[in-house]
Motif scaffolding. Structure first.
Motif, short mmCIF file in Angstrom:
data_model
loop_
_atom_site.label_atom_id
_atom_site.label_comp_id
_atom_site.label_asym_id
_atom_site.label_seq_id
_atom_site.Cartn_x
_atom_site.Cartn_y
_atom_site.Cartn_z
N ASN A 93 0.95 -1.14 -0.27
CA ASN A 93 -0.07 -0.09 -0.05
C ASN A 93 0.50 0.97 -0.36
OD1 ASN A 93 -2.22 -1.64 0.32
ND2 ASN A 93 -1.76 -1.74 2.09
N GLY A 94 2.21 1.14 -0.24
CA GLY A 94 2.37 2.69 -0.90
C GLY A 94 2.25 2.90 -1.59
N THR A 95 2.17 2.07 -3.08
CA THR A 95 2.09 3.15 -4.09
C THR A 95 1.76 4.23 -4.72
OG1 THR A 95 0.37 1.73 -5.24
CG2 THR A 95 2.67 0.95 -5.27
N ASP A 96 0.55 4.74 -3.71
CA ASP A 96 0.15 6.44 -3.45
C ASP A 96 1.47 7.15 -3.56
OD1 ASP A 96 1.02 5.16 -0.84
OD2 ASP A 96 -0.60 7.01 -0.46
N GLN A 97 2.07 6.80 -3.05
CA GLN A 97 3.73 7.65 -2.74
C GLN A 97 4.39 7.65 -4.02
OE1 GLN A 97 4.37 9.94 -0.16
NE2 GLN A 97 2.30 9.42 0.00
N ILE A 98 4.38 7.25 -5.27
CA ILE A 98 5.47 6.94 -6.43
C ILE A 98 5.61 8.53 -7.02
CG2 ILE A 98 5.40 6.73 -8.33
CD1 ILE A 98 5.64 3.83 -7.14
N ILE A 99 3.97 9.25 -7.04
CA ILE A 99 4.10 10.43 -7.79
C ILE A 99 4.67 11.66 -7.12
CG2 ILE A 99 2.54 11.88 -9.56
CD1 ILE A 99 3.35 8.97 -11.51
N PRO A 100 3.58 11.95 -6.41
CA PRO A 100 3.82 12.70 -5.67
C PRO A 100 5.85 12.65 -5.42
CG PRO A 100 2.44 11.99 -4.20
CD PRO A 100 2.98 10.54 -5.19
N LEU A 101 6.05 11.16 -4.82
CA LEU A 101 7.64 11.80 -4.56
C LEU A 101 8.37 11.83 -5.95
CD1 LEU A 101 8.43 8.40 -2.20
CD2 LEU A 101 9.48 11.00 -1.92
N ALA A 102 8.10 11.64 -7.30
CA ALA A 102 8.45 11.22 -8.42
C ALA A 102 8.52 13.44 -8.64
CB ALA A 102 7.96 11.32 -9.55
N GLU A 103 7.49 14.12 -8.27
CA GLU A 103 7.25 15.57 -8.51
C GLU A 103 8.32 16.50 -7.00
OE1 GLU A 103 3.14 15.89 -8.76
OE2 GLU A 103 2.85 15.55 -10.73
N ALA A 104 8.71 16.07 -6.10
CA ALA A 104 9.24 16.81 -5.44
C ALA A 104 10.50 16.12 -5.51
CB ALA A 104 8.87 15.64 -3.62
N GLY A 105 11.46 15.73 -6.57
CA GLY A 105 12.61 15.64 -7.05
C GLY A 105 13.54 14.57 -7.01
N ALA A 106 12.59 13.13 -7.32
CA ALA A 106 13.37 11.55 -6.67
C ALA A 106 13.86 11.30 -7.93
CB ALA A 106 12.31 10.70 -6.03
N VAL A 107 14.76 11.23 -7.96
CA VAL A 107 16.38 10.40 -8.97
C VAL A 107 15.45 9.21 -9.90
CG1 VAL A 107 17.66 9.60 -7.93
CG2 VAL A 107 18.13 10.80 -10.31
N ALA A 108 15.10 8.69 -8.45
CA ALA A 108 14.91 6.99 -9.22
C ALA A 108 13.95 6.18 -8.36
CB ALA A 108 15.73 6.43 -9.76
N PHE A 109 13.21 4.97 -8.39
CA PHE A 109 13.06 4.52 -7.48
C PHE A 109 13.64 3.38 -7.72
CE2 PHE A 109 9.63 7.78 -8.78
CZ PHE A 109 8.96 7.67 -6.93
N LYS A 110 13.91 2.86 -5.84
CA LYS A 110 14.40 1.66 -5.89
C LYS A 110 13.67 0.80 -5.19
CE LYS A 110 18.24 -1.01 -4.74
NZ LYS A 110 19.51 -0.94 -3.25
N MET A 111 13.64 -0.92 -5.34
CA MET A 111 12.82 -1.87 -4.32
C MET A 111 13.69 -3.18 -4.60
SD MET A 111 9.14 -0.77 -5.81
CE MET A 111 10.08 0.24 -7.54
N SER A 112 13.58 -4.05 -3.41
CA SER A 112 14.28 -5.27 -3.94
C SER A 112 13.25 -6.09 -3.76
CB SER A 112 14.86 -5.60 -2.39
OG SER A 112 15.68 -6.03 -2.34
N THR A 113 13.44 -7.88 -4.14
CA THR A 113 13.33 -8.74 -4.19
C THR A 113 13.01 -9.86 -3.26
OG1 THR A 113 14.47 -10.42 -6.07
CG2 THR A 113 12.66 -8.81 -6.84
N PHE A 114 14.44 -9.47 -2.31
CA PHE A 114 15.38 -9.70 -1.78
C PHE A 114 14.68 -9.01 0.56
CE2 PHE A 114 18.76 -10.91 1.75
CZ PHE A 114 18.55 -12.01 2.33
N GLU A 115 14.43 -9.30 1.32
CA GLU A 115 14.05 -8.80 2.06
C GLU A 115 15.61 -8.78 3.19
OE1 GLU A 115 10.10 -8.45 3.06
OE2 GLU A 115 10.29 -9.64 5.37
N THR A 116 15.80 -7.18 3.45
CA THR A 116 17.05 -7.31 4.48
C THR A 116 16.39 -7.13 5.98
OG1 THR A 116 18.67 -6.89 2.61
CG2 THR A 116 18.90 -5.82 5.02
N ASP A 117 15.26 -6.31 6.04
CA ASP A 117 14.68 -6.08 6.92
C ASP A 117 13.11 -5.37 6.27
OD1 ASP A 117 14.20 -4.42 9.74
OD2 ASP A 117 13.58 -3.38 8.49
N GLU A 118 12.20 -5.76 7.31
CA GLU A 118 10.53 -6.01 6.81
C GLU A 118 9.63 -4.43 6.37
OE1 GLU A 118 6.15 -7.92 7.32
OE2 GLU A 118 7.20 -8.00 8.85
#
Length: 458
Positions: free
Chosen positions: A129-154
């Protein structure tokens, strides 16, 4: 004769050539480039003679805050000393990841007070339930989005479920930014580690054995197929195995917009170094076999790898020592911003493996192009006057105790290099003079990503 604020002279590494010449700078931007000298006039001239003047090195993969003892001051000071003029800071901060706009804006404010070099910021999403932040983060100036298929910490570094990855990719595609992934197969790795621990197999090489190549390639395959169907620009971080690149080439041929990076440890060490140095050489994915390292080099020489990053991870000695008796207990990652540039120059340009132009592409131009970083990545008129100056004839010895990073542990400690970073220049101003960092925290600026709506009001 043109009067300019500053002049930089030396072996100028342009897009397709190297000239003995000079670059004119006004208000932090490159305004003229000339072969030879005498075309420009200034009261401020730096002549680097036979040293190479590269476009400022860009490190796209840095973790300032996975260890809160590090932060912007240490990392950016360390980066300046390592010839890095811009870096992209990862979003897996402790205690809170950068997965909403409010926390992103706070980080920008902190950056502008504490950075010595210029910095872009990655964004991420929460596990669900975090994808609603993608467009606002992009507009705020995020350079890209990092995600993982491996869990280091939930919470801080979660494995994102496939359904959320697909939602995220569709939204990121709308922004034009890249969706980047730590690509390892969580299920297989967790199962193998459980098995190894039960059997008491906790020696250093067990880290490699519980993360076999297929744990990387299977994760990358899935992500590229998702990218095929969503049209998103995909980036695979820290590729450790040549087969991953083989697969990437196949998907590129099908029109998938996928780029990739490898990191300096995967090129300069192999699994025997994991055995030799233990936790100090532990990173994810792990170091590979000698012939697999050679396969990565072949891809570098053929131009199949877009860029090289450090994956700078500044752990304390305590966090590493935990793994002396059991490799699985040690934190994963190595410090790198201070040594990556000279190490890579030493292993490429110094021995003729790459030309200065090819080196500039890997370390500066391609990073700027892959992540659409405005005004960075090449010595061209109108671009920021960012330069990394390397003397190819001055020796240096890596000394981990002198690192400006909080982390003072490196398997490269004591290694002699046939080159030295003698100056780092950001927007026309020298931030490192070959011995000392010469600008205070606060000189560095936040560089917004290409989807930013407007400058964030600070």
């Amino acid at each position: 004769m043109n009067k300019v604020d500053r002049i930089i002279r030396g072996k100028i590494v342009l897009k397709d050539s190297v000239i003995q010449g000079e670059v004119g700078i006004n208000e932090g931007k490159i305004v003229s480039i000339h072969e030879g000298t005498g075309n420009l006039d200034s009261d401020n001239i730096k002549d680097f003679g036979e040293s190479y003047v590269f476009p400022g090195v860009i490190d796209v993969h840095v973790h300032c805050f996975s260890n809160p003892n590090e932060g912007f001051v240490s990392t950016s000071t360390s980066a300046a000393a390592g010839g890095i003029t811009t870096f992209l800071d990862m979003p897996y901060d402790l205690p809170n990841p950068i997965n909403n706009v409010e926390i992103f804006k706070k980080k920008v404010e902190q950056l502008e007070k504490e950075a010595v070099v210029d910095i872009c910021l990655w964004g991420t999403i929460s596990k669900r339930n975090g994808t609603d932040q993608i467009i606002p983060l992009a507009e705020a100036g995020a350079v890209a989005f990092k995600m993982s298929t491996f869990e280091t910490d939930e919470y801080r570094f979660p494995r994102i479920p496939d359904t959320e990855i697909l939602k995220a990719m569709k939204l990121i595609e709308q922004t034009g930014l890249r969706a980047a992934f730590h690509s390892e197969n969580d299920e297989i790795i967790v199962d193998l580690i459980d098995q190894y621990v039960k059997e008491g197999k906790v020696y250093p090489k067990a880290h490699n054995e519980t993360r076999p190549p297929l744990t990387e390639t299977s994760a990358v395959l899935k992500l590229m197929e998702f990218a095929y169907w969503t049209g998103v620009k995909l980036h695979i971080v820290h590729v450790s195995h040549p087969r991953t690149i083989d697969l990437i080439k196949q998907f590129q041929a099908q029109g998938v917009k996928v780029s990739c990076e490898t990191c300096y440890p995967y090129l300069l060490m192999d699994v025997e170094d994991l055995e030799k140095y233990g936790p100090v050489a532990k990173n994810n994915p792990p170091l590979r076999e000698k012939e697999e390292v050679q396969g990565l080099w072949k891809h570098i020489e053929e131009g199949n790898i877009d860029l090289i990053s450090s994956d700078h991870a500044p752990w304390s000695a305590e966090q590493k020592i935990k793994g002396n008796e059991n490799i699985f207990l040690a934190s994963s990652g190595l410090p790198g911003v201070e040594i990556m540039t000279p190490l890579m120059f030493n292993s490429t340009v110094s021995n003729g493996r790459l030309s200065p132009n090819e080196f500039a592409n890997l370390m500066s131009t391609h990073p700027a192009e892959v992540f659409s970083i405005p005004g960075k990545g090449q010595i061209s008129i109108g671009y920021d006057a960012d330069f990394t100056v390397i003397n190819p004839n001055q020796k240096m010895v890596i000394d981990q105790n002198s690192f400006r990073s909080f982390s003072k542990l490196s398997p490269f400690d004591g290694q002699e290099l046939n080159c030295k970073v003698i100056s780092t220049i950001v927007r026309g101003v020298e931030v490192f003079d070959g011995e000392n960092v010469t600008q205070n925290p606060g000189y560095g600026k936040f560089v917004p990503g290409s989807a930013a709506k407007a400058a964030i009001s600070l």
